[in-house]
Motif scaffolding. Structure first.
Motif, PDB file in Angstrom:
ATOM      1  N   VAL A 194     -27.469 101.627 -42.400  1.00  0.00           N
ATOM      2  CA  VAL A 194     -28.692 102.411 -42.176  1.00  0.00           C
ATOM      3  C   VAL A 194     -29.856 101.493 -41.830  1.00  0.00           C
ATOM      4  O   VAL A 194     -30.631 101.778 -40.913  1.00  0.00           O
ATOM      5  CB  VAL A 194     -29.011 103.276 -43.416  1.00  0.00           C
ATOM      6  N   VAL A 195     -29.985 100.386 -42.541  1.00  0.00           N
ATOM      7  CA  VAL A 195     -31.070  99.441 -42.271  1.00  0.00           C
ATOM      8  C   VAL A 195     -30.931  98.862 -40.870  1.00  0.00           C
ATOM      9  O   VAL A 195     -31.916  98.784 -40.113  1.00  0.00           O
ATOM     10  CB  VAL A 195     -31.080  98.315 -43.335  1.00  0.00           C
ATOM     11  N   LEU A 196     -29.738  98.464 -40.485  1.00  0.00           N
ATOM     12  CA  LEU A 196     -29.530  97.903 -39.149  1.00  0.00           C
ATOM     13  C   LEU A 196     -29.792  98.949 -38.069  1.00  0.00           C
ATOM     14  O   LEU A 196     -30.418  98.652 -37.046  1.00  0.00           O
ATOM     15  CB  LEU A 196     -28.114  97.343 -39.033  1.00  0.00           C
ATOM     16  N   GLN A 254     -33.077 101.023 -33.652  1.00  0.00           N
ATOM     17  CA  GLN A 254     -33.516 102.272 -33.043  1.00  0.00           C
ATOM     18  C   GLN A 254     -34.931 102.187 -32.470  1.00  0.00           C
ATOM     19  O   GLN A 254     -35.244 102.842 -31.482  1.00  0.00           O
ATOM     20  CB  GLN A 254     -33.455 103.382 -34.084  1.00  0.00           C
ATOM     21  N   ASN A 255     -35.777 101.366 -33.028  1.00  0.00           N
ATOM     22  CA  ASN A 255     -37.179 101.307 -32.606  1.00  0.00           C
ATOM     23  C   ASN A 255     -37.419 100.438 -31.379  1.00  0.00           C
ATOM     24  O   ASN A 255     -38.555 100.339 -30.932  1.00  0.00           O
ATOM     25  CB  ASN A 255     -38.049 100.792 -33.755  1.00  0.00           C
ATOM     26  N   ALA A 309     -36.158  89.971 -29.523  1.00  0.00           N
ATOM     27  CA  ALA A 309     -35.170  89.503 -30.495  1.00  0.00           C
ATOM     28  C   ALA A 309     -35.824  89.105 -31.805  1.00  0.00           C
ATOM     29  O   ALA A 309     -35.322  89.446 -32.887  1.00  0.00           O
ATOM     30  CB  ALA A 309     -34.391  88.330 -29.910  1.00  0.00           C
ATOM     31  N   SER A 310     -36.949  88.418 -31.730  1.00  0.00           N
ATOM     32  CA  SER A 310     -37.632  88.021 -32.965  1.00  0.00           C
ATOM     33  C   SER A 310     -38.193  89.234 -33.698  1.00  0.00           C
ATOM     34  O   SER A 310     -38.144  89.302 -34.925  1.00  0.00           O
ATOM     35  CB  SER A 310     -38.715  86.997 -32.675  1.00  0.00           C
ATOM     36  N   GLU A 311     -38.730  90.213 -32.953  1.00  0.00           N
ATOM     37  CA  GLU A 311     -39.212  91.438 -33.586  1.00  0.00           C
ATOM     38  C   GLU A 311     -38.079  92.204 -34.251  1.00  0.00           C
ATOM     39  O   GLU A 311     -38.253  92.767 -35.333  1.00  0.00           O
ATOM     40  CB  GLU A 311     -39.908  92.328 -32.563  1.00  0.00           C
ATOM     41  N   LEU A 312     -36.918  92.223 -33.618  1.00  0.00           N
ATOM     42  CA  LEU A 312     -35.746  92.890 -34.180  1.00  0.00           C
ATOM     43  C   LEU A 312     -35.312  92.216 -35.484  1.00  0.00           C
ATOM     44  O   LEU A 312     -35.047  92.891 -36.485  1.00  0.00           O
ATOM     45  CB  LEU A 312     -34.597  92.883 -33.176  1.00  0.00           C
ATOM     46  N   ILE A 313     -35.282  90.905 -35.494  1.00  0.00           N
ATOM     47  CA  ILE A 313     -34.885  90.163 -36.694  1.00  0.00           C
ATOM     48  C   ILE A 313     -35.904  90.374 -37.813  1.00  0.00           C
ATOM     49  O   ILE A 313     -35.540  90.621 -38.965  1.00  0.00           O
ATOM     50  CB  ILE A 313     -34.704  88.669 -36.372  1.00  0.00           C
ATOM     51  N   PHE A 315     -35.545  93.904 -39.199  1.00  0.00           N
ATOM     52  CA  PHE A 315     -34.359  93.988 -40.054  1.00  0.00           C
ATOM     53  C   PHE A 315     -34.621  93.344 -41.411  1.00  0.00           C
ATOM     54  O   PHE A 315     -34.288  93.916 -42.450  1.00  0.00           O
ATOM     55  CB  PHE A 315     -33.156  93.330 -39.370  1.00  0.00           C
ATOM     56  N   LEU A 316     -35.222  92.168 -41.413  1.00  0.00           N
ATOM     57  CA  LEU A 316     -35.498  91.478 -42.673  1.00  0.00           C
ATOM     58  C   LEU A 316     -36.474  92.262 -43.539  1.00  0.00           C
ATOM     59  O   LEU A 316     -36.300  92.350 -44.763  1.00  0.00           O
ATOM     60  CB  LEU A 316     -36.024  90.070 -42.403  1.00  0.00           C
ATOM     61  N   TYR A 317     -37.496  92.843 -42.919  1.00  0.00           N
ATOM     62  CA  TYR A 317     -38.451  93.656 -43.674  1.00  0.00           C
ATOM     63  C   TYR A 317     -37.757  94.853 -44.319  1.00  0.00           C
ATOM     64  O   TYR A 317     -37.930  95.122 -45.511  1.00  0.00           O
ATOM     65  CB  TYR A 317     -39.578  94.128 -42.751  1.00  0.00           C
TER      66      TYR A 317
END
Length: 90
Positions: free
Chosen positions: A26-28, A33-34, A45-49, A52-54
């Protein structure tokens, strides 16, 4: 396959592992999705990582708070060992 009455500890471990797998997916999914993945760059890619970490850290924190609160609430009704299993499985 697993009977909770016959093997409660094993049942709790398997159930907890399934919950963790579902939460991770669900987190991934929410992290991906955004984003518009048709134009992938290093910034995306950095925003995605970071997203995900947040989500992962906040979900973990929320899980720890809820499971600790629940285990403290039910400690008067059950043994301490069972509370630890419930806390770890949530």
């Amino acid at each position: 396959v697993l009977n909770q009455e016959e093997t409660p500890f094993l049942y709790s471990l398997v159930f907890g592992e399934g919950v963790v797998n579902d939460a991770t997916s669900v987190v991934l999914f929410n992290a991906i999705q955004n984003f518009d993945l048709s134009h992938v760059s290093s910034t995306t890619a950095s925003e995605l990582i970071l997203s995900f970490l947040y989500l992962f850290v906040m979900s973990t924190f929320l899980g720890i708070v809820v499971s600790s609160t629940l285990s403290l609430r039910i400690i008067s009704f059950t043994s301490a060992c069972e509370c630890c299993v419930v806390s770890l499985s949530i």
